[in-house]
Design a protein around this motif. Structure first.
Motif, PDB file in Angstrom:
ATOM      1  N   LEU A 452     -76.936  59.640  33.844  1.00 52.31           N
ATOM      2  CA  LEU A 452     -76.916  59.797  32.397  1.00 52.31           C
ATOM      3  C   LEU A 452     -78.236  60.397  31.931  1.00 52.31           C
ATOM      4  CD1 LEU A 452     -75.442  56.340  31.295  1.00 52.31           C
ATOM      5  CD2 LEU A 452     -74.248  58.526  31.299  1.00 52.31           C
ATOM      6  N   SER A 453     -78.210  61.073  30.817  1.00 53.29           N
ATOM      7  CA  SER A 453     -79.435  61.615  30.252  1.00 53.29           C
ATOM      8  C   SER A 453     -80.292  60.481  29.715  1.00 53.29           C
ATOM      9  CB  SER A 453     -79.111  62.596  29.115  1.00 53.29           C
ATOM     10  OG  SER A 453     -78.550  61.893  28.020  1.00 53.29           O
ATOM     11  N   THR A 454     -81.579  60.741  29.540  1.00 53.64           N
ATOM     12  CA  THR A 454     -82.482  59.734  28.987  1.00 53.64           C
ATOM     13  C   THR A 454     -81.995  59.276  27.621  1.00 53.64           C
ATOM     14  OG1 THR A 454     -84.388  60.635  30.159  1.00 53.64           O
ATOM     15  CG2 THR A 454     -84.852  59.293  28.222  1.00 53.64           C
ATOM     16  N   GLU A 455     -81.556  60.219  26.815  1.00 54.33           N
ATOM     17  CA  GLU A 455     -81.069  59.889  25.477  1.00 54.33           C
ATOM     18  C   GLU A 455     -79.862  58.958  25.544  1.00 54.33           C
ATOM     19  OE1 GLU A 455     -79.468  62.147  21.412  1.00 54.33           O
ATOM     20  OE2 GLU A 455     -79.983  63.304  23.199  1.00 54.33           O
ATOM     21  N   SER A 456     -78.939  59.233  26.475  1.00 54.47           N
ATOM     22  CA  SER A 456     -77.732  58.404  26.610  1.00 54.47           C
ATOM     23  C   SER A 456     -78.080  57.001  27.101  1.00 54.47           C
ATOM     24  CB  SER A 456     -76.748  59.069  27.572  1.00 54.47           C
ATOM     25  OG  SER A 456     -76.313  60.314  27.075  1.00 54.47           O
ATOM     26  N   ARG A 457     -78.977  56.922  28.077  1.00 52.87           N
ATOM     27  CA  ARG A 457     -79.388  55.615  28.595  1.00 52.87           C
ATOM     28  C   ARG A 457     -80.060  54.798  27.504  1.00 52.87           C
ATOM     29  NH1 ARG A 457     -81.672  58.732  32.693  1.00 52.87           N
ATOM     30  NH2 ARG A 457     -83.760  58.025  32.107  1.00 52.87           N
ATOM     31  N   ARG A 458     -80.988  55.418  26.802  1.00 51.34           N
ATOM     32  CA  ARG A 458     -81.718  54.707  25.758  1.00 51.34           C
ATOM     33  C   ARG A 458     -80.780  54.254  24.634  1.00 51.34           C
ATOM     34  NH1 ARG A 458     -87.515  57.971  25.192  1.00 51.34           N
ATOM     35  NH2 ARG A 458     -88.692  56.524  26.515  1.00 51.34           N
ATOM     36  N   LEU A 459     -79.804  55.097  24.309  1.00 49.06           N
ATOM     37  CA  LEU A 459     -78.857  54.739  23.257  1.00 49.06           C
ATOM     38  C   LEU A 459     -78.025  53.529  23.665  1.00 49.06           C
ATOM     39  CD1 LEU A 459     -77.511  55.319  20.549  1.00 49.06           C
ATOM     40  CD2 LEU A 459     -75.955  56.897  21.735  1.00 49.06           C
ATOM     41  N   GLU A 460     -77.531  53.513  24.916  1.00 49.45           N
ATOM     42  CA  GLU A 460     -76.720  52.387  25.389  1.00 49.45           C
ATOM     43  C   GLU A 460     -77.546  51.102  25.429  1.00 49.45           C
ATOM     44  OE1 GLU A 460     -73.928  50.975  29.161  1.00 49.45           O
ATOM     45  OE2 GLU A 460     -74.656  53.035  29.069  1.00 49.45           O
ATOM     46  N   LEU A 461     -78.781  51.208  25.918  1.00 51.36           N
ATOM     47  CA  LEU A 461     -79.634  50.029  26.012  1.00 51.36           C
ATOM     48  C   LEU A 461     -80.010  49.498  24.637  1.00 51.36           C
ATOM     49  CD1 LEU A 461     -81.876  51.205  28.967  1.00 51.36           C
ATOM     50  CD2 LEU A 461     -80.413  49.172  28.984  1.00 51.36           C
ATOM     51  N   PHE A 462     -80.275  50.413  23.698  1.00 48.12           N
ATOM     52  CA  PHE A 462     -80.630  49.959  22.352  1.00 48.12           C
ATOM     53  C   PHE A 462     -79.417  49.343  21.655  1.00 48.12           C
ATOM     54  CE2 PHE A 462     -81.268  50.362  17.787  1.00 48.12           C
ATOM     55  CZ  PHE A 462     -82.520  49.786  17.654  1.00 48.12           C
ATOM     56  N   THR A 463     -78.251  49.945  21.857  1.00 49.27           N
ATOM     57  CA  THR A 463     -77.025  49.435  21.235  1.00 49.27           C
ATOM     58  C   THR A 463     -76.698  48.030  21.746  1.00 49.27           C
ATOM     59  OG1 THR A 463     -76.135  51.674  21.028  1.00 49.27           O
ATOM     60  CG2 THR A 463     -74.564  49.853  20.868  1.00 49.27           C
ATOM     61  N   LYS A 464     -76.872  47.826  23.055  1.00 54.76           N
ATOM     62  CA  LYS A 464     -76.512  46.542  23.652  1.00 54.76           C
ATOM     63  C   LYS A 464     -77.619  45.504  23.561  1.00 54.76           C
ATOM     64  CE  LYS A 464     -73.108  48.108  27.073  1.00 54.76           C
ATOM     65  NZ  LYS A 464     -72.780  48.191  28.511  1.00 54.76           N
ATOM     66  N   TYR A 465     -78.888  45.945  23.756  1.00 54.40           N
ATOM     67  CA  TYR A 465     -79.976  44.970  23.912  1.00 54.40           C
ATOM     68  C   TYR A 465     -81.134  45.142  22.940  1.00 54.40           C
ATOM     69  CZ  TYR A 465     -77.375  44.048  28.148  1.00 54.40           C
ATOM     70  OH  TYR A 465     -76.378  43.737  29.023  1.00 54.40           O
ATOM     71  N   ARG A 466     -81.013  46.106  22.040  1.00 57.41           N
ATOM     72  CA  ARG A 466     -81.998  46.279  20.964  1.00 57.41           C
ATOM     73  C   ARG A 466     -83.407  46.566  21.469  1.00 57.41           C
ATOM     74  NH1 ARG A 466     -77.599  46.239  19.059  1.00 57.41           N
ATOM     75  NH2 ARG A 466     -76.882  45.190  17.175  1.00 57.41           N
ATOM     76  N   PHE A 467     -83.549  47.351  22.526  1.00 55.08           N
ATOM     77  CA  PHE A 467     -84.893  47.792  22.908  1.00 55.08           C
ATOM     78  C   PHE A 467     -84.844  49.251  23.371  1.00 55.08           C
ATOM     79  CE2 PHE A 467     -83.307  46.264  27.039  1.00 55.08           C
ATOM     80  CZ  PHE A 467     -83.723  47.272  27.909  1.00 55.08           C
ATOM     81  N   ARG A 468     -85.953  49.923  23.207  1.00 55.13           N
ATOM     82  CA  ARG A 468     -86.084  51.310  23.638  1.00 55.13           C
ATOM     83  C   ARG A 468     -86.690  51.309  25.032  1.00 55.13           C
ATOM     84  NH1 ARG A 468     -86.862  56.614  21.798  1.00 55.13           N
ATOM     85  NH2 ARG A 468     -88.572  57.753  22.798  1.00 55.13           N
ATOM     86  N   CYS A 469     -85.951  51.831  26.004  1.00 47.40           N
ATOM     87  CA  CYS A 469     -86.424  51.813  27.385  1.00 47.40           C
ATOM     88  C   CYS A 469     -87.663  52.683  27.541  1.00 47.40           C
ATOM     89  CB  CYS A 469     -85.321  52.281  28.333  1.00 47.40           C
ATOM     90  SG  CYS A 469     -85.771  52.088  30.072  1.00 47.40           S
ATOM     91  N   MET A 470     -88.707  52.094  28.146  1.00 51.78           N
ATOM     92  CA  MET A 470     -89.966  52.814  28.359  1.00 51.78           C
ATOM     93  C   MET A 470     -90.321  52.843  29.838  1.00 51.78           C
ATOM     94  SD  MET A 470     -92.061  51.240  25.108  1.00 51.78           S
ATOM     95  CE  MET A 470     -93.519  52.241  25.396  1.00 51.78           C
TER      96      MET A 470
END
Length: 478
Positions: A452-470
């Motif tokens: 997945l693209s970085t944008e897609s991964r970050r969107l899924e993680l933020f949607t599910k767990y409310r954090f921006r992956c760093m």
């Protein structure tokens, strides 16, 4: 002259004098610089004296609290319900007798009331009773002891948890910067010794787990979620045909911890409390409401064991991260089902399950739930669970598990560890995917990467767990 007349007259004189002085005072304040200077000096002196007196009182109270806690630090409190009830009533009676003797006995009275609080099953309720029935000075001391004890317990928690033999510890880790510029931290799991690639750091059984509803009563154990290969080895529930177990040990463990209370007993009544919760779980395929029911029943079971453990399952749960949930009709229904299912077996459950507490407990389970894969057949046809859960496995998810230590594992799109169910049951093992040094944080994947693209991964993680992956992968490809 009657007392009431004297009081009335005195109040009248004071009122007139006060009004007259107020007029004089205001005139001097506005027109006399020297008066203003003296007034300012006097105000500072008064404030200083007040601060000193407040400090003395605070120090005295703090000293009293410290001394009171020290006096009972080595005391062994009763463990059985009968002994605790008797002890509680004795302390309440003693405390009441002491405070009626006057201020000199307030400290001793507070100790009695605090000791009663230590063994009372619903301390928050007892605090509310104290607030209405005991002198404010005694109540302040009791709350001071409670606050100090809670603080001490909080500070000690991460020095004894996780257990040393699990080879990990919990540490504060940076998680970026908030909108107001403040640094944000989180808790992560750090290895206490070095591991080579492919080594098991620790294994852990869940606090509670639940099987995917469509698999219940078929080829999977209701307790440990293991797939049952040999039909002849299935162990049925003695009271219902809704579930099966892989061994007699699992049947007994389930019965003791939760199933005796939650068993549907093959009731013909579709509105029976236990069946209503079971039917809701089957229809929605949501595991969390049933898991919370099991969790609450297991808490009561733990209490009955009188193990002397300093921290119970609720202590562990309340320290975890959670999703903020807004109450909807679904949550209202779940709360009602839970209260009805447990009401006849757990006294006070109606008062315990408030909307705020239910949303917090559900939010903690949803944030920390792991998908459990126990199927021996990779092609086993199981639909994905509708609730969010941490999983990157290719094998089908056969249920969900809630873990004390593993909940602290944070996500990385390039993890250094993975989740393994090596015994094909609900017990999880954390296995390194590369060399991990002592002091290094252990990281796993919450979601499937699948290029997945970085944008897609970050969107899924933020949607599910409310954090921006760093993680490094996201930061370098941002």
């Amino acid at each position: 002259m009657k007392t009431s007349t004297i009081v009335a007259a005195t109040v009248g004189v004071l009122a007139v004098a006060t009004v007259g002085y107020a007029i004089y005072f205001d005139s001097k304040r506005r027109n006399d610089p020297e008066f203003r200077r003296k007034l300012k000096k006097e105000r500072k002196r008064t404030q200083k004296l007040a601060a000193e007196e407040a400090k003395k009182l605070s120090n005295k109270s703090a000293q009293t609290v410290e001394e009171a806690l020290a006096s009972i630090s080595d005391e062994d409190f009763p463990t059985s319900m009968e002994e605790r009830e008797k002890f509680c009533m004795e302390q309440l009676s003693a405390g009441e007798a002491l405070f009626t003797q006057g201020p000199t006995k307030f400290g001793q009275a507070a100790i009695c009331f605090y000791k009663a609080l230590k063994v009372y099953p619903a301390p928050a309720e007892l605090v509310m009773v104290y607030q209405k029935t005991i002198p404010p000075e005694v109540f302040t001391l009791v709350m001071g002891m409670l606050s100090k004890d809670v603080q001490s317990k909080q500070e000690k928690y991460y020095t004894v948890f996780p257990p040393e033999e699990m080879n990990v510890k919990v540490e504060e880790k940076p998680e970026g910067v908030a909108a107001d510029g403040q640094k944000v931290t989180r808790r992560g799991l750090v290895a206490t010794k070095s591991f080579g690639a492919g080594q098991t750091v620790y294994s852990e059984a869940p606090v509670i787990s639940s099987l995917e509803p469509s698999l219940e009563g078929k080829d999977f154990c209701h307790y440990c979620l293991k797939q049952i290969v040999d039909e002849a080895s299935k162990v049925p529930c003695s009271k219902c045909t809704q579930v099966v177990f892989c061994t007699e040990d699992c049947r007994k463990s389930a019965a003791q911890e939760f199933h005796d209370i939650l068993c549907t007993k093959d009731s013909e009544d579709a509105s029976s409390p236990e069946r209503s919760l079971r039917e809701y779980t089957k229809t929605t395929r949501n595991l969390v409401p049933e898991m919370l029911a099991k969790f609450l029943v297991k808490m009561v079971h733990e209490e009955s064991l009188n193990s002397g453990a300093e921290y119970n399952s609720f202590d562990h749960m309340e320290r975890l991260r959670y999703l903020e949930i807004t109450a909807t009709a679904e949550e209202e229904k779940e709360m009602e089902l839970l209260k009805v299912a447990l009401g006849s077996n757990i006294p006070g459950i109606d008062e315990f399950i408030t909307e705020e507490r239910y949303l917090l407990m559900k939010g903690r389970l949803l944030y920390n739930l792991y998908g459990v894969s126990t199927s021996l057949n990779v092609d086993h046809d199981v639909e994905p669970l509708p609730e969010r859960h941490r999983s990157v496995r290719d094998a089908p998810i056969t249920g969900g598990g809630f873990y004390r230590v593993t909940s602290y594992l944070m996500h990385s799109c390039e993890p250094n560890a993975k989740i393994v169910f090596s015994e094909n049951d609900h017990k999880v093992s954390i296995v390194t995917t590369r060399e991990v040094m002592a002091g290094e944080e252990l990281l796993v994947g919450y979601i499937k990467n699948d290029d997945l693209s970085t944008e897609s991964r970050r969107l899924e993680l933020f949607t599910k767990y409310r954090f921006r992956c760093m993680c490094p992968l996201c930061e370098t490809t941002d």
